[in-house]
Design a protein around this motif. Structure first.
Motif, PDB file in Angstrom:
ATOM      1  N   LEU A   1       0.830  -1.209   0.000  1.00 28.78           N
ATOM      2  CA  LEU A   1       0.000   0.000   0.000  1.00 28.78           C
ATOM      3  C   LEU A   1       0.860   1.252   0.000  1.00 28.78           C
ATOM      4  O   LEU A   1       0.508   2.259  -0.619  1.00 28.78           O
ATOM      5  CB  LEU A   1      -0.941  -0.006   1.201  1.00 28.78           C
ATOM      6  N   LEU A   2       1.997   1.201   0.677  1.00 28.37           N
ATOM      7  CA  LEU A   2       2.909   2.345   0.667  1.00 28.37           C
ATOM      8  C   LEU A   2       3.515   2.552  -0.713  1.00 28.37           C
ATOM      9  O   LEU A   2       3.735   3.687  -1.130  1.00 28.37           O
ATOM     10  CB  LEU A   2       4.011   2.149   1.711  1.00 28.37           C
ATOM     11  N   ALA A   3       3.777   1.466  -1.427  1.00 29.43           N
ATOM     12  CA  ALA A   3       4.322   1.587  -2.781  1.00 29.43           C
ATOM     13  C   ALA A   3       3.339   2.286  -3.704  1.00 29.43           C
ATOM     14  O   ALA A   3       3.739   3.016  -4.607  1.00 29.43           O
ATOM     15  CB  ALA A   3       4.685   0.210  -3.319  1.00 29.43           C
ATOM     16  N   VAL A   4       2.050   2.096  -3.472  1.00 20.77           N
ATOM     17  CA  VAL A   4       1.035   2.776  -4.268  1.00 20.77           C
ATOM     18  C   VAL A   4       0.911   4.241  -3.844  1.00 20.77           C
ATOM     19  O   VAL A   4       0.627   5.118  -4.662  1.00 20.77           O
ATOM     20  CB  VAL A   4      -0.322   2.043  -4.137  1.00 20.77           C
ATOM     21  N   ALA A   5       1.146   4.519  -2.575  1.00 24.20           N
ATOM     22  CA  ALA A   5       1.006   5.883  -2.064  1.00 24.20           C
ATOM     23  C   ALA A   5       2.161   6.793  -2.492  1.00 24.20           C
ATOM     24  O   ALA A   5       1.981   8.010  -2.550  1.00 24.20           O
ATOM     25  CB  ALA A   5       0.911   5.856  -0.539  1.00 24.20           C
ATOM     26  N   VAL A   6       3.318   6.231  -2.798  1.00 22.84           N
ATOM     27  CA  VAL A   6       4.491   7.055  -3.127  1.00 22.84           C
ATOM     28  C   VAL A   6       4.245   7.967  -4.328  1.00 22.84           C
ATOM     29  O   VAL A   6       4.485   9.174  -4.246  1.00 22.84           O
ATOM     30  CB  VAL A   6       5.746   6.168  -3.315  1.00 22.84           C
ATOM     31  N   PRO A   7       3.755   7.465  -5.478  1.00 26.90           N
ATOM     32  CA  PRO A   7       3.522   8.391  -6.595  1.00 26.90           C
ATOM     33  C   PRO A   7       2.463   9.449  -6.284  1.00 26.90           C
ATOM     34  O   PRO A   7       2.569  10.587  -6.747  1.00 26.90           O
ATOM     35  CB  PRO A   7       3.049   7.490  -7.744  1.00 26.90           C
ATOM     36  N   VAL A   8       1.471   9.077  -5.497  1.00 22.10           N
ATOM     37  CA  VAL A   8       0.438  10.044  -5.119  1.00 22.10           C
ATOM     38  C   VAL A   8       1.052  11.161  -4.282  1.00 22.10           C
ATOM     39  O   VAL A   8       0.807  12.356  -4.524  1.00 22.10           O
ATOM     40  CB  VAL A   8      -0.700   9.347  -4.341  1.00 22.10           C
ATOM     41  N   LEU A   9       1.878  10.799  -3.321  1.00 22.85           N
ATOM     42  CA  LEU A   9       2.512  11.801  -2.461  1.00 22.85           C
ATOM     43  C   LEU A   9       3.510  12.658  -3.226  1.00 22.85           C
ATOM     44  O   LEU A   9       3.595  13.869  -2.995  1.00 22.85           O
ATOM     45  CB  LEU A   9       3.176  11.113  -1.272  1.00 22.85           C
ATOM     46  N   ILE A  10       4.233  12.062  -4.152  1.00 24.56           N
ATOM     47  CA  ILE A  10       5.163  12.848  -4.971  1.00 24.56           C
ATOM     48  C   ILE A  10       4.375  13.821  -5.847  1.00 24.56           C
ATOM     49  O   ILE A  10       4.774  14.974  -6.033  1.00 24.56           O
ATOM     50  CB  ILE A  10       6.077  11.932  -5.807  1.00 24.56           C
ATOM     51  N   GLY A  11       3.258  13.376  -6.392  1.00 26.70           N
ATOM     52  CA  GLY A  11       2.412  14.266  -7.187  1.00 26.70           C
ATOM     53  C   GLY A  11       1.891  15.439  -6.378  1.00 26.70           C
ATOM     54  O   GLY A  11       1.856  16.577  -6.854  1.00 26.70           O
ATOM     55  N   LEU A  12       1.482  15.172  -5.134  1.00 27.33           N
ATOM     56  CA  LEU A  12       1.038  16.259  -4.256  1.00 27.33           C
ATOM     57  C   LEU A  12       2.186  17.221  -3.943  1.00 27.33           C
ATOM     58  O   LEU A  12       1.978  18.437  -3.853  1.00 27.33           O
ATOM     59  CB  LEU A  12       0.447  15.688  -2.973  1.00 27.33           C
ATOM     60  N   ALA A  13       3.386  16.673  -3.786  1.00 26.15           N
ATOM     61  CA  ALA A  13       4.547  17.531  -3.537  1.00 26.15           C
ATOM     62  C   ALA A  13       4.834  18.429  -4.736  1.00 26.15           C
ATOM     63  O   ALA A  13       5.109  19.628  -4.583  1.00 26.15           O
ATOM     64  CB  ALA A  13       5.772  16.676  -3.210  1.00 26.15           C
ATOM     65  N   ILE A  14       4.750  17.865  -5.936  1.00 24.45           N
ATOM     66  CA  ILE A  14       4.973  18.667  -7.150  1.00 24.45           C
ATOM     67  C   ILE A  14       3.944  19.787  -7.240  1.00 24.45           C
ATOM     68  O   ILE A  14       4.278  20.933  -7.566  1.00 24.45           O
ATOM     69  CB  ILE A  14       4.937  17.767  -8.405  1.00 24.45           C
TER      70      ILE A  14
END
Length: 111
Positions: free
Chosen positions: A81-94
């Protein structure tokens, strides 16, 4: 004659340590994110490195999905689940970095 004895299935885990490319991409995403934290004064470069990290994390997810397709049974763990959350969190950071850059540009126009 031998009796039919049930054979215990052998379970294996899908982790980044067992697959070289997944491990390499996971390390690259981690290093990109760590570098990005300390580039807060150079937001355009911060956005570019974050975009690279986003692309690498999506490639990592594709590799995980490809490798998971080789398994017949399995459980979903917290790390998946964390592996799926990483791109989402990076997108929010961008998105946050981009908004900060727009705010700085608008305040520079007011001066």
């Amino acid at each position: 004659p031998q009796a039919n004895t049930p054979v215990e299935p052998v379970y294996s885990e899908l982790t980044a340590v067992q697959h070289f490319w997944i491990l390499l991409l996971t390390i690259a995403v981690s290093v990109c994110c760590l570098i990005t934290i300390f580039l807060y004064k150079n937001r355009p470069l911060q956005i570019r490195i974050s975009a690279i990290a986003l692309i690498l994390s999506l490639i990592t997810l594709v590799l995980y999905y490809y490798e998971a397709g080789k398994f017949e049974k399995g459980n979903i763990t917290l790390t998946s689940l964390l592996a799926v959350a990483v791109p989402v969190l990076i997108g929010l950071a961008i998105r946050g970095i981009y908004k900060d850059e727009q705010l700085v540009k608008s305040s520079d126009r007011l001066r």
